[in-house]
Design a protein around this motif. Structure first.
Motif, PDB file in Angstrom:
ATOM      1  N   VAL A   1       0.838  -1.200   0.000  1.00  0.00           N
ATOM      2  CA  VAL A   1       0.000   0.000   0.000  1.00  0.00           C
ATOM      3  C   VAL A   1       0.868   1.243   0.000  1.00  0.00           C
ATOM      4  O   VAL A   1       0.588   2.219  -0.680  1.00  0.00           O
ATOM      5  CB  VAL A   1      -0.954  -0.016   1.220  1.00  0.00           C
ATOM      6  N   GLU A   2       1.966   1.177   0.744  1.00  0.00           N
ATOM      7  CA  GLU A   2       2.851   2.338   0.785  1.00  0.00           C
ATOM      8  C   GLU A   2       3.553   2.557  -0.553  1.00  0.00           C
ATOM      9  O   GLU A   2       3.926   3.673  -0.889  1.00  0.00           O
ATOM     10  CB  GLU A   2       3.890   2.190   1.899  1.00  0.00           C
ATOM     11  N   ASP A   3       3.717   1.467  -1.344  1.00  0.00           N
ATOM     12  CA  ASP A   3       4.408   1.596  -2.626  1.00  0.00           C
ATOM     13  C   ASP A   3       3.542   2.275  -3.689  1.00  0.00           C
ATOM     14  O   ASP A   3       4.058   2.878  -4.618  1.00  0.00           O
ATOM     15  CB  ASP A   3       4.833   0.212  -3.154  1.00  0.00           C
ATOM     16  N   LEU A   4       2.188   2.159  -3.581  1.00  0.00           N
ATOM     17  CA  LEU A   4       1.296   2.694  -4.623  1.00  0.00           C
ATOM     18  C   LEU A   4       1.493   4.188  -4.867  1.00  0.00           C
ATOM     19  O   LEU A   4       1.546   4.605  -6.010  1.00  0.00           O
ATOM     20  CB  LEU A   4      -0.165   2.390  -4.273  1.00  0.00           C
ATOM     21  N   PRO A   5       1.590   5.004  -3.822  1.00  0.00           N
ATOM     22  CA  PRO A   5       1.773   6.430  -4.100  1.00  0.00           C
ATOM     23  C   PRO A   5       3.080   6.737  -4.819  1.00  0.00           C
ATOM     24  O   PRO A   5       3.261   7.832  -5.334  1.00  0.00           O
ATOM     25  CB  PRO A   5       1.750   7.075  -2.721  1.00  0.00           C
ATOM     26  N   LEU A   6       3.975   5.780  -4.890  1.00  0.00           N
ATOM     27  CA  LEU A   6       5.251   6.029  -5.539  1.00  0.00           C
ATOM     28  C   LEU A   6       5.159   5.935  -7.068  1.00  0.00           C
ATOM     29  O   LEU A   6       6.155   6.129  -7.739  1.00  0.00           O
ATOM     30  CB  LEU A   6       6.295   5.035  -5.023  1.00  0.00           C
ATOM     31  N   ILE A   7       3.946   5.585  -7.621  1.00  0.00           N
ATOM     32  CA  ILE A   7       3.781   5.500  -9.080  1.00  0.00           C
ATOM     33  C   ILE A   7       4.034   6.875  -9.667  1.00  0.00           C
ATOM     34  O   ILE A   7       3.450   7.873  -9.243  1.00  0.00           O
ATOM     35  CB  ILE A   7       2.372   5.003  -9.452  1.00  0.00           C
ATOM     36  N   ASP A   8       4.904   6.911 -10.633  1.00  0.00           N
ATOM     37  CA  ASP A   8       5.286   8.180 -11.239  1.00  0.00           C
ATOM     38  C   ASP A   8       4.202   8.615 -12.223  1.00  0.00           C
ATOM     39  O   ASP A   8       3.972   7.959 -13.242  1.00  0.00           O
ATOM     40  CB  ASP A   8       6.621   7.998 -11.959  1.00  0.00           C
ATOM     41  N   GLU A   9       3.542   9.707 -11.902  1.00  0.00           N
ATOM     42  CA  GLU A   9       2.452  10.186 -12.767  1.00  0.00           C
ATOM     43  C   GLU A   9       2.977  10.583 -14.145  1.00  0.00           C
ATOM     44  O   GLU A   9       2.306  10.414 -15.155  1.00  0.00           O
ATOM     45  CB  GLU A   9       1.733  11.365 -12.108  1.00  0.00           C
ATOM     46  N   LYS A  10       4.181  11.104 -14.180  1.00  0.00           N
ATOM     47  CA  LYS A  10       4.752  11.483 -15.472  1.00  0.00           C
ATOM     48  C   LYS A  10       4.983  10.242 -16.335  1.00  0.00           C
ATOM     49  O   LYS A  10       4.739  10.254 -17.544  1.00  0.00           O
ATOM     50  CB  LYS A  10       6.059  12.230 -15.261  1.00  0.00           C
ATOM     51  N   ALA A  11       5.401   9.152 -15.717  1.00  0.00           N
ATOM     52  CA  ALA A  11       5.613   7.904 -16.462  1.00  0.00           C
ATOM     53  C   ALA A  11       4.280   7.381 -17.000  1.00  0.00           C
ATOM     54  O   ALA A  11       4.194   6.923 -18.139  1.00  0.00           O
ATOM     55  CB  ALA A  11       6.271   6.864 -15.561  1.00  0.00           C
ATOM     56  N   VAL A  12       3.222   7.469 -16.162  1.00  0.00           N
ATOM     57  CA  VAL A  12       1.899   7.041 -16.614  1.00  0.00           C
ATOM     58  C   VAL A  12       1.460   7.887 -17.800  1.00  0.00           C
ATOM     59  O   VAL A  12       0.946   7.379 -18.801  1.00  0.00           O
ATOM     60  CB  VAL A  12       0.880   7.137 -15.452  1.00  0.00           C
ATOM     61  N   GLU A  13       1.682   9.189 -17.704  1.00  0.00           N
ATOM     62  CA  GLU A  13       1.291  10.093 -18.787  1.00  0.00           C
ATOM     63  C   GLU A  13       2.061   9.766 -20.068  1.00  0.00           C
ATOM     64  O   GLU A  13       1.494   9.711 -21.155  1.00  0.00           O
ATOM     65  CB  GLU A  13       1.561  11.541 -18.355  1.00  0.00           C
ATOM     66  N   GLN A  14       3.346   9.499 -19.921  1.00  0.00           N
ATOM     67  CA  GLN A  14       4.168   9.181 -21.093  1.00  0.00           C
ATOM     68  C   GLN A  14       3.757   7.839 -21.704  1.00  0.00           C
ATOM     69  O   GLN A  14       3.706   7.694 -22.928  1.00  0.00           O
ATOM     70  CB  GLN A  14       5.652   9.168 -20.702  1.00  0.00           C
ATOM     71  N   LEU A  15       3.445   6.868 -20.838  1.00  0.00           N
ATOM     72  CA  LEU A  15       2.981   5.573 -21.342  1.00  0.00           C
ATOM     73  C   LEU A  15       1.648   5.721 -22.070  1.00  0.00           C
ATOM     74  O   LEU A  15       1.437   5.117 -23.132  1.00  0.00           O
ATOM     75  CB  LEU A  15       2.853   4.569 -20.190  1.00  0.00           C
ATOM     76  N   THR A  16       0.755   6.530 -21.492  1.00  0.00           N
ATOM     77  CA  THR A  16      -0.542   6.764 -22.131  1.00  0.00           C
ATOM     78  C   THR A  16      -0.360   7.433 -23.490  1.00  0.00           C
ATOM     79  O   THR A  16      -0.964   7.025 -24.484  1.00  0.00           O
ATOM     80  CB  THR A  16      -1.423   7.645 -21.224  1.00  0.00           C
ATOM     81  N   GLU A  17       0.487   8.457 -23.540  1.00  0.00           N
ATOM     82  CA  GLU A  17       0.748   9.143 -24.810  1.00  0.00           C
ATOM     83  C   GLU A  17       1.373   8.187 -25.817  1.00  0.00           C
ATOM     84  O   GLU A  17       1.055   8.214 -27.004  1.00  0.00           O
ATOM     85  CB  GLU A  17       1.661  10.348 -24.584  1.00  0.00           C
ATOM     86  N   GLY A  18       2.274   7.320 -25.335  1.00  0.00           N
ATOM     87  CA  GLY A  18       2.896   6.343 -26.229  1.00  0.00           C
ATOM     88  C   GLY A  18       1.873   5.373 -26.786  1.00  0.00           C
ATOM     89  O   GLY A  18       1.887   5.050 -27.979  1.00  0.00           O
ATOM     90  N   LEU A  19       0.971   4.918 -25.923  1.00  0.00           N
ATOM     91  CA  LEU A  19      -0.078   3.986 -26.353  1.00  0.00           C
ATOM     92  C   LEU A  19      -0.999   4.651 -27.368  1.00  0.00           C
ATOM     93  O   LEU A  19      -1.313   4.081 -28.421  1.00  0.00           O
ATOM     94  CB  LEU A  19      -0.878   3.513 -25.131  1.00  0.00           C
ATOM     95  N   ILE A  20      -1.405   5.874 -27.063  1.00  0.00           N
ATOM     96  CA  ILE A  20      -2.297   6.612 -27.973  1.00  0.00           C
ATOM     97  C   ILE A  20      -1.593   6.867 -29.300  1.00  0.00           C
ATOM     98  O   ILE A  20      -2.166   6.671 -30.374  1.00  0.00           O
ATOM     99  CB  ILE A  20      -2.758   7.935 -27.319  1.00  0.00           C
ATOM    100  N   SER A  21      -0.321   7.307 -29.234  1.00  0.00           N
ATOM    101  CA  SER A  21       0.392   7.607 -30.486  1.00  0.00           C
ATOM    102  C   SER A  21       0.602   6.337 -31.310  1.00  0.00           C
ATOM    103  O   SER A  21       0.745   6.406 -32.524  1.00  0.00           O
ATOM    104  CB  SER A  21       1.724   8.281 -30.190  1.00  0.00           C
ATOM    105  N   HIS A  22       0.630   5.182 -30.638  1.00  0.00           N
ATOM    106  CA  HIS A  22       0.790   3.921 -31.374  1.00  0.00           C
ATOM    107  C   HIS A  22      -0.488   3.544 -32.120  1.00  0.00           C
ATOM    108  O   HIS A  22      -0.432   3.098 -33.268  1.00  0.00           O
ATOM    109  CB  HIS A  22       1.177   2.800 -30.395  1.00  0.00           C
ATOM    110  N   TYR A  23      -1.654   3.714 -31.473  1.00  0.00           N
ATOM    111  CA  TYR A  23      -2.921   3.263 -32.064  1.00  0.00           C
ATOM    112  C   TYR A  23      -3.677   4.359 -32.812  1.00  0.00           C
ATOM    113  O   TYR A  23      -4.477   4.062 -33.689  1.00  0.00           O
ATOM    114  CB  TYR A  23      -3.840   2.673 -30.982  1.00  0.00           C
ATOM    115  N   LEU A  24      -3.439   5.621 -32.465  1.00  0.00           N
ATOM    116  CA  LEU A  24      -4.222   6.718 -33.045  1.00  0.00           C
ATOM    117  C   LEU A  24      -4.103   6.817 -34.566  1.00  0.00           C
ATOM    118  O   LEU A  24      -5.125   6.968 -35.240  1.00  0.00           O
ATOM    119  CB  LEU A  24      -3.843   8.044 -32.373  1.00  0.00           C
ATOM    120  N   PRO A  25      -2.900   6.729 -35.158  1.00  0.00           N
ATOM    121  CA  PRO A  25      -2.829   6.833 -36.634  1.00  0.00           C
ATOM    122  C   PRO A  25      -3.675   5.776 -37.340  1.00  0.00           C
ATOM    123  O   PRO A  25      -4.374   6.082 -38.311  1.00  0.00           O
ATOM    124  CB  PRO A  25      -1.337   6.648 -36.930  1.00  0.00           C
TER     125      PRO A  25
END
Length: 115
Positions: A14-38
């Motif tokens: 539980v203590e580890d969850l807040p350590l998720i890097d929001e910037k990494a999530v955002e970059q992964l999301t953008e990467g996923l979108i940029s992969h499928y969007l075209p």
């Protein structure tokens, strides 16, 4: 001994969850979108083109159907004209026969035969 103070295997998760890097999530999301969007955008434009082509095809089919309907009505009109010509010829023949009969009866009357 084992007591309540002993470390649980889940401890610290539980203590580890807040350590998720929001910037990494955002970059992964953008990467996923940029992969499928075209591909999705290409599919969207292809579907739009297909829909437009279907509309054109439907309009063309409707025009062709109306042409066939016109052809059928022309055939009906031609049938009517040929029937009218046939009956006109019959009337002309009847009139000719009546004139011939009238001439014959007139000649008979002139000859002195009463009819």
């Amino acid at each position: 001994g084992v007591g309540p103070s002993d470390a649980s295997p889940d401890e610290g998760v539980v203590e580890d969850l807040p350590l998720i890097d929001e910037k990494a999530v955002e970059q992964l999301t953008e990467g996923l979108i940029s992969h499928y969007l075209p591909d999705l955008q290409r599919s969207k434009s292809a579907l739009q083109e297909l829909t437009q082509n279907q509309v054109v095809l439907l309009e063309t089919l409707e025009q062709e159907i109306s042409k066939f309907k016109e052809c059928n009505s022309i055939v009906d009109i031609n049938t009517l004209f040929s029937e009218a010509k046939h009956y006109h010829n019959k009337l002309v023949n009847i009139r000719n026969e009546m004139m011939m009969l009238h001439e014959k009866t007139s000649k008979l009357k002139v000859s002195g035969i009463n009819i």
